[in-house]
Enzyme design. Structure first.
Site, PDB file in Angstrom:
ATOM      1  N   GLU A  13      46.955 -25.290 -40.541  1.00  0.00           N
ATOM      2  CA  GLU A  13      47.363 -24.207 -39.595  1.00  0.00           C
ATOM      3  C   GLU A  13      48.643 -23.045 -40.251  1.00  0.00           C
ATOM      4  O   GLU A  13      49.272 -24.214 -39.307  1.00  0.00           O
ATOM      5  CB  GLU A  13      46.785 -23.535 -38.687  1.00  0.00           C
ATOM      6  CG  GLU A  13      46.397 -22.844 -37.575  1.00  0.00           C
ATOM      7  CD  GLU A  13      46.180 -22.846 -36.372  1.00  0.00           C
ATOM      8  OE1 GLU A  13      45.438 -24.054 -35.632  1.00  0.00           O
ATOM      9  OE2 GLU A  13      46.597 -22.084 -35.509  1.00  0.00           O
TER      10      GLU A  13
ATOM     11  N   ASP B  46      49.200 -27.392 -37.100  1.00  0.00           N
ATOM     12  CA  ASP B  46      49.479 -26.311 -37.054  1.00  0.00           C
ATOM     13  C   ASP B  46      51.034 -25.780 -36.878  1.00  0.00           C
ATOM     14  O   ASP B  46      51.319 -27.036 -35.827  1.00  0.00           O
ATOM     15  CB  ASP B  46      48.862 -25.740 -35.452  1.00  0.00           C
ATOM     16  CG  ASP B  46      49.337 -24.487 -35.689  1.00  0.00           C
ATOM     17  OD1 ASP B  46      49.661 -23.817 -36.427  1.00  0.00           O
ATOM     18  OD2 ASP B  46      48.594 -23.601 -34.423  1.00  0.00           O
TER      19      ASP B  46
ATOM     20  N   GLY C 104      43.645 -20.047 -28.914  1.00  0.00           N
ATOM     21  CA  GLY C 104      43.497 -19.910 -27.912  1.00  0.00           C
ATOM     22  C   GLY C 104      44.872 -19.657 -27.250  1.00  0.00           C
ATOM     23  O   GLY C 104      46.441 -19.763 -28.365  1.00  0.00           O
TER      24      GLY C 104
ATOM     25  N   LYS D 258      50.373 -29.874 -33.207  1.00  0.00           N
ATOM     26  CA  LYS D 258      51.070 -29.537 -33.662  1.00  0.00           C
ATOM     27  C   LYS D 258      52.314 -29.883 -34.643  1.00  0.00           C
ATOM     28  O   LYS D 258      52.768 -31.219 -34.359  1.00  0.00           O
ATOM     29  CB  LYS D 258      52.076 -28.607 -32.732  1.00  0.00           C
ATOM     30  CG  LYS D 258      51.156 -27.295 -31.613  1.00  0.00           C
ATOM     31  CD  LYS D 258      50.692 -26.270 -32.605  1.00  0.00           C
ATOM     32  CE  LYS D 258      50.045 -25.125 -31.414  1.00  0.00           C
ATOM     33  NZ  LYS D 258      50.130 -24.128 -32.265  1.00  0.00           N
TER      34      LYS D 258
ATOM     35  N   LYS E  54      44.052 -30.794 -32.571  1.00  0.00           N
ATOM     36  CA  LYS E  54      44.417 -29.794 -33.587  1.00  0.00           C
ATOM     37  C   LYS E  54      46.291 -30.833 -32.844  1.00  0.00           C
ATOM     38  O   LYS E  54      46.059 -31.199 -31.337  1.00  0.00           O
ATOM     39  CB  LYS E  54      44.559 -28.736 -32.893  1.00  0.00           C
ATOM     40  CG  LYS E  54      45.967 -27.709 -33.746  1.00  0.00           C
ATOM     41  CD  LYS E  54      45.377 -26.047 -33.238  1.00  0.00           C
ATOM     42  CE  LYS E  54      46.470 -25.329 -32.939  1.00  0.00           C
ATOM     43  NZ  LYS E  54      45.982 -24.454 -32.704  1.00  0.00           N
TER      44      LYS E  54
ATOM     45  N   SER F  48      44.588 -28.870 -28.194  1.00  0.00           N
ATOM     46  CA  SER F  48      45.868 -28.690 -28.723  1.00  0.00           C
ATOM     47  C   SER F  48      46.480 -28.771 -28.062  1.00  0.00           C
ATOM     48  O   SER F  48      47.166 -28.679 -27.345  1.00  0.00           O
ATOM     49  CB  SER F  48      45.733 -27.313 -29.059  1.00  0.00           C
ATOM     50  OG  SER F  48      46.832 -26.636 -29.803  1.00  0.00           O
TER      51      SER F  48
ATOM     52  N   ASP G  41      46.096 -17.782 -38.999  1.00  0.00           N
ATOM     53  CA  ASP G  41      46.411 -17.704 -37.802  1.00  0.00           C
ATOM     54  C   ASP G  41      47.654 -16.844 -37.528  1.00  0.00           C
ATOM     55  O   ASP G  41      46.511 -15.642 -37.530  1.00  0.00           O
ATOM     56  CB  ASP G  41      46.808 -18.442 -36.874  1.00  0.00           C
ATOM     57  CG  ASP G  41      47.025 -18.453 -34.760  1.00  0.00           C
ATOM     58  OD1 ASP G  41      47.180 -17.443 -34.948  1.00  0.00           O
ATOM     59  OD2 ASP G  41      47.242 -19.241 -34.704  1.00  0.00           O
TER      60      ASP G  41
ATOM     61  N   LYS H 152      42.025 -14.239 -32.744  1.00  0.00           N
ATOM     62  CA  LYS H 152      42.233 -14.458 -30.999  1.00  0.00           C
ATOM     63  C   LYS H 152      42.118 -13.401 -31.027  1.00  0.00           C
ATOM     64  O   LYS H 152      42.483 -12.232 -31.598  1.00  0.00           O
ATOM     65  CB  LYS H 152      43.679 -14.736 -31.010  1.00  0.00           C
ATOM     66  CG  LYS H 152      44.304 -16.303 -31.543  1.00  0.00           C
ATOM     67  CD  LYS H 152      45.486 -16.836 -30.970  1.00  0.00           C
ATOM     68  CE  LYS H 152      46.024 -18.332 -31.641  1.00  0.00           C
ATOM     69  NZ  LYS H 152      47.059 -18.654 -31.497  1.00  0.00           N
TER      70      LYS H 152
END
Ligand code: OSB
Ligand code: MG
Length: 369
Positions: free
Chosen positions: A213, A188, A290, A163, A161, A135, A238, A262
């Site tokens: 996400e 995400d 994570g 952000k 991934k 990520s 998420d 998670k």
């Protein structure tokens, strides 16, 4: 397990590089290491709440309070049969899933150590290595991002991934996609958009992303279902999935097609496994998210991700992606096939390095019954 003593360590661990998301930038990660002494053994857990309430309302401060004043007193000086019994004992504590999950993880570790079984085995794990990705936080520019991604690909990560946030979304994703046309790529947003502002994300639909996400607010399943209608790309939730009930309702209203699990966010592994089971019987893929965990939480994530329904790569990277020095003796490394090996020793299968714990401890509290 007769619970004699619970020790809380508030840790502050320097990150090897800053991690920036739509909700902020951190140079060090905070968490609470929980040690439970029972039956001559010590079980370890990690509470993943961070210093600031940016990802979730819980913080290291609220978790400390809830652990000290409510969760620890509920179990100290008592015979707790195991994680499921613990969940029943603290059912009256509303919310605070990360605090509960941290204590529950220490009970899982104890149970595994007592029975000589690995956590993966206790949970019903089906594989000894799990697919993982990395990520990548927001970088200075789209070009800098593409360069950072190149570095992780060179290390062997086969799923990336990135952000995103308003103003730093389409150009960033396009830069990475142009540089690496064939990689498995996902984005995400950590709840940074509204149904209206998410209009700006429409070009992402042409980038062959695995999924988008958590574009919208945590408490907004309904608008996610409306947004999903506008995208061919799956939406993955998420923050919105806090319990098996949220998972069921999100699937029923087609608010997402993929779920990030998670343990911390859903109150522990007991609920995480329940969400996994529900999604598996519905044919919905899940993957393990994570929270920049230490080796303790990472070992728990690897055990969870070994369950058969975790068919997509997790946000579980090697230790050196996060920390120069971890609090476990064992360091996790990336295998050549972009997997990480699931610990097989009793409980979490890792041991704590006391000197490292001391070095990162900013507050410590011992609670006896
Ligand atoms: O949204 O998945 C997230 C880290 C902290 C808080 C929220 C998130 C993340 C990550 C990092 O994406 C995943 C990792 O541990 O590598
Ligand atoms: Mg996320």
């Amino acid at each position: 397990m007769f619970i004699d003593r619970i020790t809380l360590h508030h840790l502050r661990m320097p990150l090897r590089s800053p991690f920036e998301t739509s909700f902020g930038r951190i140079d060090a990660r905070e968490c609470i290491l929980i040690a439970i002494a029972a039956d001559g053994l010590i079980g370890y857990g990690e509470c993943v709440a961070d210093r600031d309430p940016g990802y979730a309302y819980e913080t290291s401060g609220t978790a400390w309070h809830v652990l000290r004043d409510f969760l620890a007193p509920a179990v100290l000086g008592q015979d707790v049969a195991g994680p499921a019994a613990f969940q029943r004992q603290v059912a009256g504590v509303r919310g605070h899933p990360m605090a509960k999950a941290g204590l529950e993880l220490a009970l899982w570790d104890l149970q595994g150590k007592r029975e000589g079984r690995s956590l993966a085995d206790l949970l019903g794990g089906a594989r000894d290595r799990v697919d993982v990705g990395v990520s990548v936080g927001l970088q200075a520019s789209p070009a800098a991002l593409a360069q950072t991604v190149e570095g992780y690909l060179a290390q062997g990560y086969r799923r990336i991934k990135i952000k995103i946030k308003p103003g730093r979304d389409v150009l960033d994703a396009q830069a990475v996609r142009r540089a690496f046309p064939d990689i498995r790529l996902q984005v995400d947003a950590n709840s940074a958009y509204t149904l209206d502002s998410a209009q700006a994300l429409q070009p992402l639909d042409d980038l062959n992303l695995l999924w988008i996400e958590q574009p919208l607010a945590e408490d907004d399943l309904w608008d996610h279902s409306r947004l999903q209608l506008r995208f061919r790309t799956p939406i993955c939730l998420d923050e919105s999935i806090l319990s098996p009930r949220h998972a069921r309702q999100a699937l029923e209203m087609a608010a997402c097609r993929v779920i990030n699990i998670k343990a911390g966010r859903v109150g522990g592994l007991t609920q995480a496994v329940a969400i996994h089971d529900l999604c598996r019987s519905a044919g919905v893929p899940v993957w393990c998210g994570g929270m920049l965990e230490t080796g303790i939480g990472r070992a728990g994530n690897l055990a969870l991700a070994s369950l058969p329904g975790f068919t997509l790569p997790g946000d579980i990277s090697a230790t050196d992606r996060y920390y120069a020095q971890d609090i476990t003796v064992e360091r996790f490394t990336l295998n050549a096939d972009s997997t990480i090996t699931v610990p097989s020793g009793p409980g979490l299968g890792v041991s704590v390095d006391p000197a490292a714990v001391d070095a990162f401890t900013v507050a410590r509290l011992e609670i006896v019954g």
